[in-house]
Design a protein around this motif. Structure first.
Motif, PDB file in Angstrom:
ATOM      1  N   ASN A   4      43.157  31.076  93.547  1.00 41.84           N
ATOM      2  CA  ASN A   4      44.132  31.184  94.628  1.00 41.84           C
ATOM      3  C   ASN A   4      45.366  31.918  94.110  1.00 41.84           C
ATOM      4  O   ASN A   4      45.990  31.487  93.145  1.00 41.84           O
ATOM      5  N   VAL A   5      45.701  33.038  94.749  1.00 44.74           N
ATOM      6  CA  VAL A   5      46.849  33.837  94.297  1.00 44.74           C
ATOM      7  C   VAL A   5      47.921  33.960  95.373  1.00 44.74           C
ATOM      8  O   VAL A   5      48.838  34.770  95.249  1.00 44.74           O
ATOM      9  N   LYS A   6      47.828  33.150  96.406  1.00 38.77           N
ATOM     10  CA  LYS A   6      48.783  33.255  97.508  1.00 38.77           C
ATOM     11  C   LYS A   6      50.223  33.020  97.045  1.00 38.77           C
ATOM     12  O   LYS A   6      51.142  33.654  97.548  1.00 38.77           O
ATOM     13  N   LEU A   7      50.408  32.155  96.080  1.00 37.97           N
ATOM     14  CA  LEU A   7      51.765  31.901  95.577  1.00 37.97           C
ATOM     15  C   LEU A   7      52.205  32.932  94.541  1.00 37.97           C
ATOM     16  O   LEU A   7      53.319  32.863  94.036  1.00 37.97           O
ATOM     17  N   ARG A   8      51.346  33.904  94.255  1.00 40.37           N
ATOM     18  CA  ARG A   8      51.660  34.937  93.254  1.00 40.37           C
ATOM     19  C   ARG A   8      51.820  36.310  93.910  1.00 40.37           C
ATOM     20  O   ARG A   8      51.666  37.337  93.267  1.00 40.37           O
ATOM     21  N   LEU A   9      52.159  36.320  95.194  1.00 44.82           N
ATOM     22  CA  LEU A   9      52.226  37.562  95.961  1.00 44.82           C
ATOM     23  C   LEU A   9      53.220  38.592  95.421  1.00 44.82           C
ATOM     24  O   LEU A   9      53.095  39.768  95.714  1.00 44.82           O
ATOM     25  N   HIS A  10      54.189  38.158  94.658  1.00 38.37           N
ATOM     26  CA  HIS A  10      55.195  39.113  94.170  1.00 38.37           C
ATOM     27  C   HIS A  10      54.880  39.639  92.775  1.00 38.37           C
ATOM     28  O   HIS A  10      55.648  40.414  92.217  1.00 38.37           O
ATOM     29  N   TYR A  36      51.013  36.962 104.619  1.00 40.38           N
ATOM     30  CA  TYR A  36      50.441  35.918 103.760  1.00 40.38           C
ATOM     31  C   TYR A  36      51.462  34.827 103.450  1.00 40.38           C
ATOM     32  O   TYR A  36      51.104  33.649 103.341  1.00 40.38           O
ATOM     33  N   GLU A  37      52.716  35.199 103.326  1.00 40.50           N
ATOM     34  CA  GLU A  37      53.759  34.211 103.019  1.00 40.50           C
ATOM     35  C   GLU A  37      54.049  33.285 104.195  1.00 40.50           C
ATOM     36  O   GLU A  37      54.399  32.124 103.991  1.00 40.50           O
ATOM     37  N   THR A  38      53.905  33.798 105.413  1.00 47.64           N
ATOM     38  CA  THR A  38      54.322  33.013 106.577  1.00 47.64           C
ATOM     39  C   THR A  38      53.174  32.392 107.369  1.00 47.64           C
ATOM     40  O   THR A  38      53.415  31.500 108.171  1.00 47.64           O
ATOM     41  N   ASP A  39      51.939  32.853 107.172  1.00 46.12           N
ATOM     42  CA  ASP A  39      50.805  32.357 107.947  1.00 46.12           C
ATOM     43  C   ASP A  39      49.949  31.434 107.076  1.00 46.12           C
ATOM     44  O   ASP A  39      49.217  31.891 106.201  1.00 46.12           O
ATOM     45  N   ASP A  40      50.039  30.144 107.349  1.00 47.17           N
ATOM     46  CA  ASP A  40      49.304  29.157 106.551  1.00 47.17           C
ATOM     47  C   ASP A  40      47.789  29.283 106.704  1.00 47.17           C
ATOM     48  O   ASP A  40      47.042  28.805 105.848  1.00 47.17           O
ATOM     49  N   SER A  41      47.325  29.907 107.774  1.00 40.80           N
ATOM     50  CA  SER A  41      45.875  30.038 107.971  1.00 40.80           C
ATOM     51  C   SER A  41      45.276  31.183 107.146  1.00 40.80           C
ATOM     52  O   SER A  41      44.061  31.259 106.989  1.00 40.80           O
ATOM     53  N   LEU A  42      46.117  32.054 106.607  1.00 40.65           N
ATOM     54  CA  LEU A  42      45.645  33.156 105.770  1.00 40.65           C
ATOM     55  C   LEU A  42      45.541  32.692 104.323  1.00 40.65           C
ATOM     56  O   LEU A  42      46.497  32.154 103.768  1.00 40.65           O
ATOM     57  N   LEU A  43      44.373  32.902 103.715  1.00 40.94           N
ATOM     58  CA  LEU A  43      44.151  32.550 102.317  1.00 40.94           C
ATOM     59  C   LEU A  43      44.004  33.831 101.506  1.00 40.94           C
ATOM     60  O   LEU A  43      43.523  34.843 102.016  1.00 40.94           O
ATOM     61  N   LEU A  44      44.395  33.787 100.241  1.00 40.69           N
ATOM     62  CA  LEU A  44      44.307  34.961  99.381  1.00 40.69           C
ATOM     63  C   LEU A  44      43.839  34.524  97.993  1.00 40.69           C
ATOM     64  O   LEU A  44      44.448  33.668  97.364  1.00 40.69           O
ATOM     65  N   PHE A  45      42.723  35.124  97.551  1.00 38.01           N
ATOM     66  CA  PHE A  45      42.142  34.784  96.258  1.00 38.01           C
ATOM     67  C   PHE A  45      41.951  36.036  95.426  1.00 38.01           C
ATOM     68  O   PHE A  45      41.563  37.087  95.943  1.00 38.01           O
ATOM     69  N   GLY A  46      42.199  35.897  94.135  1.00 38.12           N
ATOM     70  CA  GLY A  46      41.899  36.955  93.189  1.00 38.12           C
ATOM     71  C   GLY A  46      40.552  36.663  92.551  1.00 38.12           C
ATOM     72  O   GLY A  46      40.115  35.504  92.501  1.00 38.12           O
ATOM     73  N   TYR A  47      39.888  37.704  92.080  1.00 37.64           N
ATOM     74  CA  TYR A  47      38.580  37.567  91.437  1.00 37.64           C
ATOM     75  C   TYR A  47      38.715  38.030  89.998  1.00 37.64           C
ATOM     76  O   TYR A  47      39.107  39.165  89.740  1.00 37.64           O
ATOM     77  N   GLU A  48      38.420  37.118  89.065  1.00 39.49           N
ATOM     78  CA  GLU A  48      38.568  37.418  87.646  1.00 39.49           C
ATOM     79  C   GLU A  48      37.221  37.615  86.975  1.00 39.49           C
ATOM     80  O   GLU A  48      36.253  36.931  87.284  1.00 39.49           O
TER      81      GLU A  48
END
Length: 145
Positions: A4-10, A36-48
């Motif tokens: 989960n990278v939603k909190l790492r958007l910057h 992504y910062e304002t919409d709780d229904s949007l999820l964002l994941f990075g792939y390592e």
């Protein structure tokens, strides 16, 4: 591995990966980050892969277990070796959707087709740009694994 990278958007790397899936326009990237910062229904994941972030996927998962892909990209140096497919497969494994839906352009439609998505033209949505709706029905035994 999905992270989960939603909190790492910057972070620069997250923004760079996200930028590959939006029109190359700094204003558009900033709008996407804000969504992504304002919409709780949007999820964002990075792939390592081997501790290196090589791709990113953004999506919504509704109550009917439909997963709508909003952004999907792999860094240019990591393309063509299966990371995009890996992102999709791991997302299915983690999120357990019954259907995946993506809208894309002609450049990416073959990627979705190669994974097994059904492709339908939406026609010319923008001047000289045909868009496609891509749908993948997840097999029940995949969901039960």
């Amino acid at each position: 591995m999905l992270t989960n990278v939603k909190l790492r958007l910057h972070e620069e790397l997250i923004q760079e990966l996200l930028s590959y899936s939006v029109f190359p326009d700094p204003d558009r990237l900033e709008q996407t980050i804000q969504q992504y910062e304002t919409d709780d229904s949007l999820l964002l994941f990075g792939y390592e892969s081997e501790s290196v972030m090589v791709g990113i996927i953004g999506f919504r998962l509704n109550k009917e277990r439909e997963l709508v892909i909003t952004h999907l990209s792999v860094g240019p140096e990591s393309r063509g070796v299966g990371f995009g497919r890996g992102i999709i497969l791991e997302t299915i494994e983690e999120m357990k959707p019954v259907t995946l839906i993506a809208e894309t352009d002609e450049e990416a439609v073959e990627f979705y087709r190669s994974i097994g998505f059904i492709i339908n033209s939406l026609g010319e949505q923008y001047p000289e740009t045909e868009r496609f709706r891509c749908i993948y029905e997840v097999e029940e035994e995949t969901l039960n694994e």
